[in-house]
Every structure is written in C-alpha cells, then in structure tokens.
Scaffold this motif. Structure first.
Motif, PDB file in Angstrom:
ATOM      1  N   TYR A 304       0.794  -1.217   0.000  1.00  0.00           N
ATOM      2  CA  TYR A 304       0.000   0.000   0.000  1.00  0.00           C
ATOM      3  C   TYR A 304       0.840   1.288   0.000  1.00  0.00           C
ATOM      4  CZ  TYR A 304      -3.954  -3.030   0.837  1.00  0.00           C
ATOM      5  OH  TYR A 304      -4.912  -3.996   0.710  1.00  0.00           O
ATOM      6  N   GLY A 305       2.138   1.182   0.140  1.00  0.00           N
ATOM      7  CA  GLY A 305       2.992   2.346   0.035  1.00  0.00           C
ATOM      8  C   GLY A 305       3.214   3.121   1.313  1.00  0.00           C
ATOM      9  N   ARG A 338      -3.456  12.730  -2.201  1.00  0.00           N
ATOM     10  CA  ARG A 338      -4.476  12.824  -1.168  1.00  0.00           C
ATOM     11  C   ARG A 338      -4.663  11.462  -0.507  1.00  0.00           C
ATOM     12  NH1 ARG A 338      -8.901  12.836  -3.027  1.00  0.00           N
ATOM     13  NH2 ARG A 338      -8.470  12.485  -5.221  1.00  0.00           N
ATOM     14  N   PRO A 339      -5.113  11.411   0.746  1.00  0.00           N
ATOM     15  CA  PRO A 339      -5.296  10.127   1.439  1.00  0.00           C
ATOM     16  C   PRO A 339      -6.165   9.156   0.659  1.00  0.00           C
ATOM     17  CG  PRO A 339      -5.444  11.935   2.990  1.00  0.00           C
ATOM     18  CD  PRO A 339      -5.350  12.563   1.657  1.00  0.00           C
ATOM     19  N   GLY A 340      -7.208   9.659   0.016  1.00  0.00           N
ATOM     20  CA  GLY A 340      -8.115   8.755  -0.703  1.00  0.00           C
ATOM     21  C   GLY A 340      -7.553   8.213  -1.976  1.00  0.00           C
ATOM     22  N   ALA A 341      -6.371   8.692  -2.383  1.00  0.00           N
ATOM     23  CA  ALA A 341      -5.801   8.248  -3.645  1.00  0.00           C
ATOM     24  C   ALA A 341      -4.927   7.032  -3.531  1.00  0.00           C
ATOM     25  CB  ALA A 341      -4.991   9.388  -4.270  1.00  0.00           C
ATOM     26  N   PHE A 342      -4.691   6.571  -2.295  1.00  0.00           N
ATOM     27  CA  PHE A 342      -3.825   5.415  -2.127  1.00  0.00           C
ATOM     28  C   PHE A 342      -4.449   4.164  -2.695  1.00  0.00           C
ATOM     29  CE2 PHE A 342      -2.151   8.221   1.181  1.00  0.00           C
ATOM     30  CZ  PHE A 342      -0.812   8.162   0.864  1.00  0.00           C
ATOM     31  N   ARG A 343      -3.621   3.388  -3.411  1.00  0.00           N
ATOM     32  CA  ARG A 343      -4.078   2.116  -3.972  1.00  0.00           C
ATOM     33  C   ARG A 343      -2.995   1.075  -3.739  1.00  0.00           C
ATOM     34  NH1 ARG A 343      -7.828   4.773  -3.945  1.00  0.00           N
ATOM     35  NH2 ARG A 343      -9.396   5.145  -5.535  1.00  0.00           N
ATOM     36  N   PRO A 344      -3.365  -0.198  -3.499  1.00  0.00           N
ATOM     37  CA  PRO A 344      -2.360  -1.240  -3.279  1.00  0.00           C
ATOM     38  C   PRO A 344      -1.665  -1.611  -4.564  1.00  0.00           C
ATOM     39  CG  PRO A 344      -4.557  -2.180  -3.277  1.00  0.00           C
ATOM     40  CD  PRO A 344      -4.736  -0.693  -3.340  1.00  0.00           C
ATOM     41  N   GLU A 345      -0.406  -2.020  -4.433  1.00  0.00           N
ATOM     42  CA  GLU A 345       0.362  -2.406  -5.608  1.00  0.00           C
ATOM     43  C   GLU A 345       0.228  -3.879  -5.889  1.00  0.00           C
ATOM     44  OE1 GLU A 345       4.541  -2.127  -5.194  1.00  0.00           O
ATOM     45  OE2 GLU A 345       4.574  -3.000  -3.205  1.00  0.00           O
TER      46      GLU A 345
END
Length: 347
Positions: A304-305, A338-345
């Motif tokens: 998730y970074g 932005r916090p909502g932009a996080f996506r898992p790799e």
C-alpha cells in the motif's frame, strides 16, 4: 525393473502358502484362500512408476479378504484400481457388492476392509498409489467404492487406455518420466472419481472448477488462522500440495499470494474504519492471520505504500472509511497524493 513371482518352481504342498506370502508382500496384507483343493497356480508381475505401483496378477480361483485386523495403524493409506482382464470377481466394500466382469474397473481403498472372490481362474491389473496423491475428498471415493465402472466410454475409457499403456511399459523409465506418468494416472483417476461421484457437480470448462471454488471458500473461512497454508488446505481437501498448486495455474496467482492478498485487504479495510473503539495495528494483524507484527508492517507497506499506522491516520483525517480494491494495482507516491488516492500495488 519388473519383479515376477510365480508358484511354478514351488513344491505343490507349499504353493498356497507361498502365494499367500507373495500377495501380502507385493500388494497389502490380506487373507488368501484358494477355492480348489488341488495345487495352486499363480503369477504376479510388478513394476513401479514413481509413487505408482502396477501389478498384473494371473491365478487360480481364490478369495482374498482385507480384514480390520490386517489394517494396522501404521499402514499407509492407498487407493487401488482393479481392472478385470479375464474371468469375473465379486467385490465387497462398505457394505456394497459389485459384480466385476471382463473390462470393468473398480476403485477401492486399502485402509478399509474389503474382499474379492474369484470363482474361476482370472487375470487382473492392480494399480496402487498413496491416497494423498489424489485430489478428491474421502466422501467421493466412498460413494463409488463397491460399484463397477464401465470402460466403454467417457473418462473410464480414457483411463482404461492409459492403464493398458502403462502395463506395457515394463522397462525402467527415467525417474522424471516415471513420476510424470504417475501424475497423469492420478489426474485421470481423480477426474473419473469426481465424474462418477458427482455427476451433477461438473464445471463446463474444467473438471477442477468445483474443487477450486471449494478451496477458495475454505481460504475465506480460515483467513484468520495463522496456520492456513498450502499444506493445510491440501490436507483438508484430500489432495496433494502439487495438485493444489496446479489448480491455481490458470488463476494468475499462487495459493500463498492469494492468502496474503486477502489478509491485507481485510486489514486495510479494518484499519480505515472510523469509530470510537479502534483496535491496535497488532490486534488487526493478528485477527487476520499475521503472527508477526514486523512482517505484517513490511508486507503492508510494500503493498500500500505506507505503514499501517500512517494508513489509519490518513483515513481518520480524511473523515470517511475506505474500501480497498479486490485487485491491487500500482504503488502510491507518498509526497502529494491525497489520502483517498492510495491504492495497493501488485503482489
């Protein structure tokens, strides 16, 4: 190498006792009773393909019984396939009786009592392999034990042709080829058992479809178990680990990666929830099967970074929950997103 044992050179009074010893040593311990009073005549040829043993038996009329007393606690659980070449037999297991004629095939387990009664001279092929090498549940084998299976068509015919070819390959084969032949037999036999035991439970595209669905359901039910592994899954479904991995070859993932991905998805959802009572990161990791907090933190950040605590803080600041996508995509850039932009790799 083929091993051939015969009563031909044995004195007549000793033939029956010698044959009983041969059968017990070559196949499994059984009670052997000749049906005729005269000298007994028998011959058995055996060779191996990896974990698969192939035996051809030609003998006078007899009755054999595998009784509970002969099934010791240390006995390896084997599945056997008998193919009647000539003569007839009456087979009994689990209270069911099968009249086996020439060309018929019967499947049985050596870990449970059974008997064969051959009323006249006969010939049969016997194929034995460890139970763990079959990708079918015990219940399916028990559904078909005691029922003769025709080899005139369908999977039964395919298996019969394969078995006929195996019996002709008596000369030694390289170990790799021998194991592949055994694997081919195990796959065909598993398919035949499923076809016979579950005629209405077939996947239109692959015979392993229904089994794969059950494996996925098992994983979902047991995500929180830290001991969930390919070995435990294979054991729960009566299959080998090798066959379990084969089921996932077309899924573009592995069993271990699927387990880890689903655990991370559940952890990410739980950490993103808002509420008064928020469990610790370690508690969330433990709930979903991660036994090491340090390992959980590493794989979570790699996927998730951000570390789990930062993931939670970002979603708490955002003021709303987050549902992680079912399929991880690209790693995040931590500088300006932005916090909502996080996506898992990708795993």
């Amino acid at each position: 190498m083929t091993v051939v044992l015969s009563t031909q050179a044995v004195p007549d009074p000793e033939k029956a006792a010698y044959w009983s010893e041969v059968v017990n040593r070559t196949l499994v311990p059984m009670s052997v009773t000749p049906r005729n009073a005269g000298p007994f005549d028998g011959r058995i040829a055996t060779h191996r393909f990896g974990y698969l043993q192939v035996s051809t038996v030609e003998a006078d009329a007899k009755r054999i019984s595998r009784t509970p007393a002969l099934i010791g606690p240390s006995s390896e659980a084997l599945v056997a396939v008998g193919v009647q070449v000539s003569g007839t037999a009456t087979f009994v297991q689990d209270g069911r009786t099968a009249e086996v004629g020439e060309g018929d095939l019967v499947v049985y387990e050596t870990a449970r009592p059974y008997s064969f009664d051959y009323p006249q001279r006969f010939a049969t092929h016997v194929f034995q392999l460890p139970r763990r090498n079959l990708a079918v549940p015990d219940s399916d084998i028990r559904r078909i034990a005691g029922s003769p299976i025709s080899t005139s068509g369908g999977v039964g015919a395919a298996l019969s042709h394969f078995l006929t070819a195996l019996t002709s390959l008596a000369k030694g084969r390289p170990p790799l080829l021998a194991h592949r032949l055994a694997d081919g037999f195990a796959d065909l036999l598993s398919t035949l058992i499923t076809e016979q035991a579950r005629p209405d439970d077939r996947d239109p595209d692959t015979t392993g479809g229904a089994l794969l669905s059950r494996v996925r359901e098992h994983i979902e039910r047991n995500l929180g178990d830290p001991d969930l592994s390919p070995e435990s899954i294979a054991q729960a479904h009566g299959m080998s680990v090798r066959y379990l991995h084969r089921l996932f070859e077309a899924e573009q993932t592995t069993v271990c990666r699927l387990i880890q991905r689903r655990r991370l998805e559940e952890c990410s959802r739980e950490l993103a929830r808002r509420g008064r009572a928020t469990p610790t990161v370690a508690a969330v990791a433990h709930r979903w099967g991660f036994s090491s907090p340090a390992h959980f933190s590493r794989v979570f950040r790699a996927t998730y970074g951000v570390p789990p605590r930062e993931w939670r803080a970002l979603h708490a600041a955002q003021g709303r929950g987050f549902t992680a996508p079912s399929t991880p995509s690209a790693p995040v850039a931590r500088r300006t997103e932005r916090p909502g932009a996080f996506r898992p790799e990708s795993m």
